[in-house]
Write a protein that holds these residues in place. Sequence first.
Motif, PDB file in Angstrom:
ATOM      1  N   GLN A 135     -20.114  48.222 -39.461  1.00 51.86           N
ATOM      2  CA  GLN A 135     -21.268  49.254 -39.182  1.00 51.86           C
ATOM      3  C   GLN A 135     -21.902  48.683 -37.511  1.00 51.86           C
ATOM      4  O   GLN A 135     -22.942  49.840 -37.355  1.00 51.86           O
ATOM      5  N   GLU A 188     -20.293  57.100 -53.254  1.00 50.96           N
ATOM      6  CA  GLU A 188     -20.673  56.480 -53.465  1.00 50.96           C
ATOM      7  C   GLU A 188     -21.361  55.759 -51.651  1.00 50.96           C
ATOM      8  O   GLU A 188     -22.390  55.541 -50.889  1.00 50.96           O
ATOM      9  N   ALA A 189     -20.120  54.851 -51.614  1.00 47.62           N
ATOM     10  CA  ALA A 189     -20.563  53.368 -50.633  1.00 47.62           C
ATOM     11  C   ALA A 189     -20.018  54.621 -49.426  1.00 47.62           C
ATOM     12  O   ALA A 189     -20.329  54.285 -48.270  1.00 47.62           O
ATOM     13  N   LEU A 190     -18.927  55.602 -49.346  1.00 45.96           N
ATOM     14  CA  LEU A 190     -18.719  56.230 -48.110  1.00 45.96           C
ATOM     15  C   LEU A 190     -19.751  56.610 -47.536  1.00 45.96           C
ATOM     16  O   LEU A 190     -20.820  56.954 -46.920  1.00 45.96           O
ATOM     17  N   ARG A 191     -20.846  57.847 -48.626  1.00 49.00           N
ATOM     18  CA  ARG A 191     -21.760  58.057 -47.923  1.00 49.00           C
ATOM     19  C   ARG A 191     -22.390  57.614 -47.492  1.00 49.00           C
ATOM     20  O   ARG A 191     -23.977  57.585 -46.667  1.00 49.00           O
ATOM     21  N   ALA A 192     -22.645  55.995 -47.629  1.00 43.51           N
ATOM     22  CA  ALA A 192     -23.890  55.346 -47.159  1.00 43.51           C
ATOM     23  C   ALA A 192     -23.614  54.426 -46.109  1.00 43.51           C
ATOM     24  O   ALA A 192     -24.262  54.156 -45.494  1.00 43.51           O
ATOM     25  N   THR A 193     -22.856  55.023 -45.827  1.00 40.20           N
ATOM     26  CA  THR A 193     -21.992  54.327 -44.772  1.00 40.20           C
ATOM     27  C   THR A 193     -22.612  54.769 -43.546  1.00 40.20           C
ATOM     28  O   THR A 193     -21.892  55.313 -42.158  1.00 40.20           O
ATOM     29  N   PHE A 222     -22.491  46.191 -52.608  1.00 41.46           N
ATOM     30  CA  PHE A 222     -22.370  46.476 -54.459  1.00 41.46           C
ATOM     31  C   PHE A 222     -21.798  45.684 -55.372  1.00 41.46           C
ATOM     32  O   PHE A 222     -21.070  45.659 -54.931  1.00 41.46           O
ATOM     33  N   LEU A 280     -17.386  55.146 -40.518  1.00 44.68           N
ATOM     34  CA  LEU A 280     -17.199  56.812 -40.219  1.00 44.68           C
ATOM     35  C   LEU A 280     -18.026  57.333 -40.040  1.00 44.68           C
ATOM     36  O   LEU A 280     -18.335  58.257 -39.617  1.00 44.68           O
ATOM     37  N   GLY A 281     -18.882  56.917 -40.341  1.00 43.57           N
ATOM     38  CA  GLY A 281     -20.883  57.580 -39.670  1.00 43.57           C
ATOM     39  C   GLY A 281     -21.293  57.527 -38.172  1.00 43.57           C
ATOM     40  O   GLY A 281     -21.574  58.283 -37.828  1.00 43.57           O
ATOM     41  N   SER A 310     -16.927  54.238 -54.669  1.00 46.16           N
ATOM     42  CA  SER A 310     -16.472  54.639 -53.493  1.00 46.16           C
ATOM     43  C   SER A 310     -17.441  55.850 -52.902  1.00 46.16           C
ATOM     44  O   SER A 310     -17.114  56.075 -51.751  1.00 46.16           O
ATOM     45  N   ASN A 338     -31.806  54.395 -47.897  1.00 45.69           N
ATOM     46  CA  ASN A 338     -30.693  55.223 -47.090  1.00 45.69           C
ATOM     47  C   ASN A 338     -30.688  57.033 -47.974  1.00 45.69           C
ATOM     48  O   ASN A 338     -29.630  56.788 -48.067  1.00 45.69           O
ATOM     49  N   ASN A 357     -17.397  48.700 -54.884  1.00 48.99           N
ATOM     50  CA  ASN A 357     -17.432  50.732 -54.550  1.00 48.99           C
ATOM     51  C   ASN A 357     -16.350  50.687 -53.619  1.00 48.99           C
ATOM     52  O   ASN A 357     -16.746  51.610 -52.374  1.00 48.99           O
ATOM     53  N   ARG A 389     -27.114  60.723 -41.548  1.00 49.24           N
ATOM     54  CA  ARG A 389     -25.999  60.377 -40.953  1.00 49.24           C
ATOM     55  C   ARG A 389     -26.437  59.524 -39.889  1.00 49.24           C
ATOM     56  O   ARG A 389     -25.730  57.971 -40.555  1.00 49.24           O
ATOM     57  N   ALA A 434     -20.627  58.513 -43.502  1.00 49.51           N
ATOM     58  CA  ALA A 434     -19.119  59.719 -43.270  1.00 49.51           C
ATOM     59  C   ALA A 434     -20.513  61.103 -44.174  1.00 49.51           C
ATOM     60  O   ALA A 434     -20.451  60.809 -44.938  1.00 49.51           O
ATOM     61  N   ARG A 489     -28.277  56.355 -41.729  1.00 46.82           N
ATOM     62  CA  ARG A 489     -27.280  55.952 -42.748  1.00 46.82           C
ATOM     63  C   ARG A 489     -25.957  55.560 -41.844  1.00 46.82           C
ATOM     64  O   ARG A 489     -26.051  53.537 -42.086  1.00 46.82           O
ATOM     65  N   ARG A 492     -16.813  45.080 -44.314  1.00 48.07           N
ATOM     66  CA  ARG A 492     -17.447  47.333 -44.486  1.00 48.07           C
ATOM     67  C   ARG A 492     -18.781  47.111 -43.315  1.00 48.07           C
ATOM     68  O   ARG A 492     -18.829  48.088 -42.830  1.00 48.07           O
ATOM     69  N   LEU A 546     -29.852  57.520 -51.008  1.00 51.53           N
ATOM     70  CA  LEU A 546     -28.691  57.775 -51.790  1.00 51.53           C
ATOM     71  C   LEU A 546     -29.078  58.415 -53.175  1.00 51.53           C
ATOM     72  O   LEU A 546     -28.965  59.480 -53.728  1.00 51.53           O
TER      73      LEU A 546
END
Lengths: 262, 277
Positions: free
Chosen positions: A164, B184-189, A87, A107-108, B182, A51, A91, A77, B191, A80, A160, A53
Motif C-alpha cells: 500500500q 475487515e482487512a480489505l476495507r482497511a486497505t 491483525f 485495491l485502495g 478478510s 482508520n 485476516n 478510501r 478497497a 485508508r 499486503r 473501521l
Amino acid sequence: MTILHVDNVRKTYGGNSYALDGVSFSVEKGEFVAIIGPSGAGKSTLLRCVNRLIFVTSGEVSVNGIAVTGLSNPSLRRLRRTIGMIFQHYNLVNRLTVLENVLHGRLGYKSTIAGTCGFYTASEKNRAYEILHAVGLHEHIYKRCDQLSGGQKQRVGIARALIQDPTLMLCDEPIASLDPSAAKIVMDTLRDINTRLGITVVANLHQVHVARDYATRIIGVNNGRVIYDGLPKDLTIDIIQKIYGSEAHDLILADGDTHGTH
Amino acid sequence: MGLKHTTSFSQMVTHMARIDFFVRQRIVAFVVFVILCGLVYVSIVVTEYDVAKGFTSIPKAVRWSTENFYPDAASFKKINKIATRLSDTIITAVTATTCASLLAFFFAIIAATSTRPHWLFSLVSRAIASLFRNVDVSAWALILLFSFGQSTFTGYLALFFVTFGFMVRVLIETIDQVSGDSIEALRATGAGAGAVITQSVIPACLPQIVSWTLFMIETNIRSATLVGILTGTGIGYLFDIYYKSLNYHAASLVIVAIVLAVLAVEALSNTVRRMML
Ligand SMILES: Nc1ncnc2c1ncn2[C@@H]1O[C@H](COP(=O)(O)OP(=O)(O)OP(=O)(O)O)[C@@H](O)[C@H]1O
Ligand SMILES: [Mg+2]
C-alpha cells in the motif's frame, strides 16, 4: 511531523460503559509505539478508530493532518490506503494464493471497475514479488495461504500492508497467535520497516517485554484510559501493576525471569 | 483475612448462580418434554388415530407393495417416456435452484453483518427470505396455480421461492463466518465495496456457495416430483397418471427412476465438492 493525533476520543458500544474513555496522544513520524494493556482495555477499539473501521462516539482522530470522522467515502478510501493494518488472525483470504493476497493491498488505489475485476498492473505484480522477497516468502508466492504456517501468514499480512506504500502501520496483536521464534521474525520485520523505510508503527502488544524490546515509546491503557505514555525504560513495575491491575502479578513473574528489570 | 473472606463469598455467589443456571435449564427441558407429550396425546385424540392399528398395518403395507408395487416387463416399454419426463423435472430443478441461489447471494450480501450497507437492508432482506422460506413448497405450488395454471413455470417458481428463502439464510451465515475477517482487512486497505465482494467474499465463500447449491439441487429434484403432481408437469404428473389408472408396475418404475436420478446427482455433486475443496 505529527502522523497521528488522537484527541479526547470516547467510544461506547451502547450501554453506559466506555470502551475508550477520553484517550489523547500524538505520534510523530518514525516512532514505534507499543500500546499495552489488559484484555478488554480497548486496544483493538482504539486502533480501529484510527482508520474508521469503528466510528468514535466523540472526540477526533487525525492522520497526516486529516480528520477522519467527517470524511466522505472516497476520501476515507484515499486515507485508508496510506494506512497499513495487520491483525492477530492475519485476516487473509485463505483459499487464495500468497500473491493474490498481497495484491489486495493495491485495491485502495483502483477504480471501481478495476478493483471489482481484480485487474493489477505489471508493475504492481513486480512490486509484490519484491516485497515477498524482502519478507522472505519468495518460495511460497504461488502457495495457497491455508498451506502456510502462522508466522508466514503474518508476513503475508505485512506484505499486503507494505504494498500500500503506507506512512502508518497499525498492528493489532501481530504476534499473539505465534510461537516465540515466529514472533521474533515478525517483530524484527516490523522493526526493519520502521527503521529502514521510516514507516511509523503503532502496535497493540500483549507482552510487556516485547514492547520494551522493540518500541521507542509505550502507551499503557486500562479500562479505556491512558495510564502511561512514555519511554520503555521509564516503565516501572509499579506502573505495569497499574496498567494491568490483577493480571500484573503473572506478567511480572514471567517477565522478571528473563529480564529482571527492577 | 478480610480480603480472603470477600473473595470466597463472591465465589460462593457465582457458584450458586451457576447451580441455579443448570437447575433452570433442567426445568425448562422437563417442561418442554411434558408439553410435547401433551401435544402428542391431544393430536391422537383429535384425529381419532388408533395407535395399535397404526403399527399392525405396517406389515400389511409391506405385503401389498411386494405383491403389486414392482416394475414388470410391460412397464419397461414406458421407459422412454419416463426418461423424458424425468429429464424435464431435473432441468426444472437445476435451473430453479441456480437462479434462486444467484438472487439469494445478492440478498445475502446486503443482509450479512460484515457486508450490509445499513442494518435496515438486513432487516428487509431477512424478512423477505423468511416469508419465502416458511411457506412450504407444495403450498407455494398451490398458491401459484391460481395465477399461472398447470404449467412447468408454476413448478419452477415454487421451487425458486423456497430455494431463494433457504439460500439467503444459509449464505448470510456463511458470509459472516467465513469471510468476516478478510472483509475487515480489505476495507482497511481502502478497497471499494465491489472489490471487497469479488476479491474476498466470493473467493472465501465459493466452496460453501457451491456446496449448498448442489444440496438444494438434490432436494429440489425430490420436491419437483411432488410439485409435478400438483402442477401436472414432469415426472410427478406421470406418476400420478399411472397411479390413478392403477398401473402400479409403471408407477413403481417411475419411483425407481427418481431414486436412481437422485443418487446419480448426489454422487455427481459429491465429486464436484471434493474437487472444490
Ligand atoms: N463489537 C463490540 N460490541 C460491544 N462491545 C464491544 C465490541 N467490541 C469490543 N467491545 C467491548 O469494548 C471493550 C474493549 O474491547 P477491545 O476489543 O478494544 O479490547 P482489547 O484491549 O483489544 O482486548 P484484547 O486484548 O482482549 O484484544 C471490551 O470491554 C469489549 O467487551
Ligand atoms: Mg484486541
